[in-house]
Write a protein that holds these residues in place. Structure first.
Motif, PDB file in Angstrom:
ATOM      1  N   UNK A  67      23.498  -4.398 -17.798  1.00 61.42           N
ATOM      2  CA  UNK A  67      22.908  -4.252 -16.469  1.00 61.42           C
ATOM      3  C   UNK A  67      22.447  -2.812 -16.314  1.00 61.42           C
ATOM      4  N   UNK A  68      21.377  -2.639 -15.570  1.00 61.13           N
ATOM      5  CA  UNK A  68      20.927  -1.299 -15.234  1.00 61.13           C
ATOM      6  C   UNK A  68      20.441  -1.295 -13.789  1.00 61.13           C
ATOM      7  N   UNK A  69      20.655  -0.194 -13.120  1.00 56.58           N
ATOM      8  CA  UNK A  69      20.204  -0.036 -11.738  1.00 56.58           C
ATOM      9  C   UNK A  69      19.733   1.398 -11.570  1.00 56.58           C
ATOM     10  N   UNK A  70      18.743   1.593 -10.695  1.00 58.79           N
ATOM     11  CA  UNK A  70      18.186   2.933 -10.491  1.00 58.79           C
ATOM     12  C   UNK A  70      18.002   3.198  -9.000  1.00 58.79           C
ATOM     13  N   UNK A  71      18.108   4.461  -8.659  1.00 59.01           N
ATOM     14  CA  UNK A  71      17.872   4.936  -7.300  1.00 59.01           C
ATOM     15  C   UNK A  71      16.962   6.150  -7.431  1.00 59.01           C
ATOM     16  N   UNK A  72      15.903   6.177  -6.637  1.00 60.41           N
ATOM     17  CA  UNK A  72      14.933   7.266  -6.728  1.00 60.41           C
ATOM     18  C   UNK A  72      14.877   8.024  -5.413  1.00 60.41           C
ATOM     19  N   UNK A  73      14.892   9.344  -5.528  1.00 59.37           N
ATOM     20  CA  UNK A  73      14.681  10.207  -4.375  1.00 59.37           C
ATOM     21  C   UNK A  73      13.305  10.827  -4.528  1.00 59.37           C
ATOM     22  N   UNK A  74      12.490  10.732  -3.484  1.00 57.50           N
ATOM     23  CA  UNK A  74      11.177  11.372  -3.485  1.00 57.50           C
ATOM     24  C   UNK A  74      10.939  11.952  -2.101  1.00 57.50           C
ATOM     25  N   UNK A  75      10.770  13.257  -2.055  1.00 51.42           N
ATOM     26  CA  UNK A  75      10.494  13.932  -0.795  1.00 51.42           C
ATOM     27  C   UNK A  75       9.054  14.427  -0.790  1.00 51.42           C
ATOM     28  N   UNK A  76       8.454  14.433   0.377  1.00 54.80           N
ATOM     29  CA  UNK A  76       7.069  14.872   0.502  1.00 54.80           C
ATOM     30  C   UNK A  76       6.916  15.598   1.826  1.00 54.80           C
ATOM     31  N   UNK A  77       6.471  16.847   1.749  1.00 49.99           N
ATOM     32  CA  UNK A  77       6.221  17.608   2.962  1.00 49.99           C
ATOM     33  C   UNK A  77       4.921  17.126   3.590  1.00 49.99           C
ATOM     34  N   UNK A  78       4.954  16.872   4.882  1.00 52.77           N
ATOM     35  CA  UNK A  78       3.769  16.463   5.616  1.00 52.77           C
ATOM     36  C   UNK A  78       3.360  17.665   6.462  1.00 52.77           C
ATOM     37  N   UNK A  79       2.275  18.285   6.050  1.00 54.05           N
ATOM     38  CA  UNK A  79       1.835  19.486   6.750  1.00 54.05           C
ATOM     39  C   UNK A  79       0.680  19.187   7.668  1.00 54.05           C
ATOM     40  N   UNK A  80      -0.343  20.037   7.575  1.00 54.77           N
ATOM     41  CA  UNK A  80      -1.513  19.892   8.429  1.00 54.77           C
ATOM     42  C   UNK A  80      -2.485  18.852   7.900  1.00 54.77           C
ATOM     43  N   UNK A  81      -2.197  18.274   6.749  1.00 54.53           N
ATOM     44  CA  UNK A  81      -3.099  17.270   6.180  1.00 54.53           C
ATOM     45  C   UNK A  81      -2.954  15.959   6.935  1.00 54.53           C
ATOM     46  N   UNK A  82      -4.072  15.395   7.372  1.00 58.38           N
ATOM     47  CA  UNK A  82      -3.987  14.116   8.078  1.00 58.38           C
ATOM     48  C   UNK A  82      -3.645  12.987   7.105  1.00 58.38           C
ATOM     49  N   UNK A  83      -3.042  11.958   7.650  1.00 64.82           N
ATOM     50  CA  UNK A  83      -2.761  10.781   6.842  1.00 64.82           C
ATOM     51  C   UNK A  83      -4.092  10.085   6.562  1.00 64.82           C
ATOM     52  N   UNK A  84      -4.378   9.771   5.292  1.00 64.77           N
ATOM     53  CA  UNK A  84      -5.663   9.143   4.974  1.00 64.77           C
ATOM     54  C   UNK A  84      -5.798   7.771   5.626  1.00 64.77           C
ATOM     55  N   UNK A  85      -6.999   7.466   6.052  1.00 64.48           N
ATOM     56  CA  UNK A  85      -7.298   6.146   6.607  1.00 64.48           C
ATOM     57  C   UNK A  85      -7.369   5.150   5.458  1.00 64.48           C
ATOM     58  N   UNK A  86      -6.955   3.914   5.693  1.00 63.83           N
ATOM     59  CA  UNK A  86      -7.058   2.910   4.631  1.00 63.83           C
ATOM     60  C   UNK A  86      -8.525   2.628   4.327  1.00 63.83           C
ATOM     61  N   UNK A  87      -8.761   2.366   3.037  1.00 66.13           N
ATOM     62  CA  UNK A  87     -10.136   2.031   2.640  1.00 66.13           C
ATOM     63  C   UNK A  87     -10.497   0.666   3.189  1.00 66.13           C
ATOM     64  N   UNK A  88     -11.775   0.495   3.531  1.00 63.93           N
ATOM     65  CA  UNK A  88     -12.223  -0.798   4.033  1.00 63.93           C
ATOM     66  C   UNK A  88     -12.262  -1.797   2.896  1.00 63.93           C
ATOM     67  N   UNK A  89     -12.001  -3.027   3.208  1.00 60.82           N
ATOM     68  CA  UNK A  89     -12.017  -4.101   2.215  1.00 60.82           C
ATOM     69  C   UNK A  89     -13.465  -4.359   1.811  1.00 60.82           C
ATOM     70  N   UNK A  90     -13.789  -4.062   0.555  1.00 63.04           N
ATOM     71  CA  UNK A  90     -15.165  -4.228   0.076  1.00 63.04           C
ATOM     72  C   UNK A  90     -15.418  -5.625  -0.462  1.00 63.04           C
ATOM     73  N   UNK A  91     -14.381  -6.476  -0.513  1.00 67.27           N
ATOM     74  CA  UNK A  91     -14.547  -7.823  -1.045  1.00 67.27           C
ATOM     75  C   UNK A  91     -15.030  -8.796   0.012  1.00 67.27           C
ATOM     76  N   UNK A  92     -15.010  -8.439   1.274  1.00 68.43           N
ATOM     77  CA  UNK A  92     -15.399  -9.372   2.345  1.00 68.43           C
ATOM     78  C   UNK A  92     -16.891  -9.506   2.424  1.00 68.43           C
TER      79      UNK A  92
END
Length: 92
Positions: free
Chosen positions: A67-92
């Motif tokens: 058996x194997x199990x994993x736990x991941x820690x990932x930290x990310x500083x959120x500064x003055x950068x805006x959260x990106x908008x989701x891309x529009x669905x080009x398949x429609x």
């Protein structure tokens, strides 16, 4: 109950469990791995970085990984950068 060995890999170190723990079947193994990962992470998350993976490799008495199990820690500083908008669905 059988004895299983819970080896720990922190990304930079690997520690073999020389003693082992007696576990009652698959759920006991899974429970012990789940219990150990947060405790390890609490002590080992690096103070100088924001990414770390912790892995438990469980061996049986015949030295086979069962058996194997994993736990991941990932930290990310959120500064003055805006959260990106989701891309529009080009398949429609």
């Amino acid at each position: 109950m059988s004895r299983y060995f819970f080896d720990i890999h922190t990304g930079s170190t690997f520690s073999r469990d020389p003693v082992g723990t007696e576990c009652d079947g698959m759920e006991g193994i899974r429970h012990e791995a789940m219990r150990s990962l947060p405790a390890i992470a609490r002590d080992e998350i690096p103070k100088d970085g924001d990414r770390q993976a912790f892995t438990v490799l469980v061996r049986d008495g015949n030295n086979r990984t069962v058996y194997t199990a994993a736990l991941t820690f990932a930290g990310l500083w959120i500064g003055d950068s805006p959260i990106p908008e989701p891309e529009e669905d080009t398949l429609s």
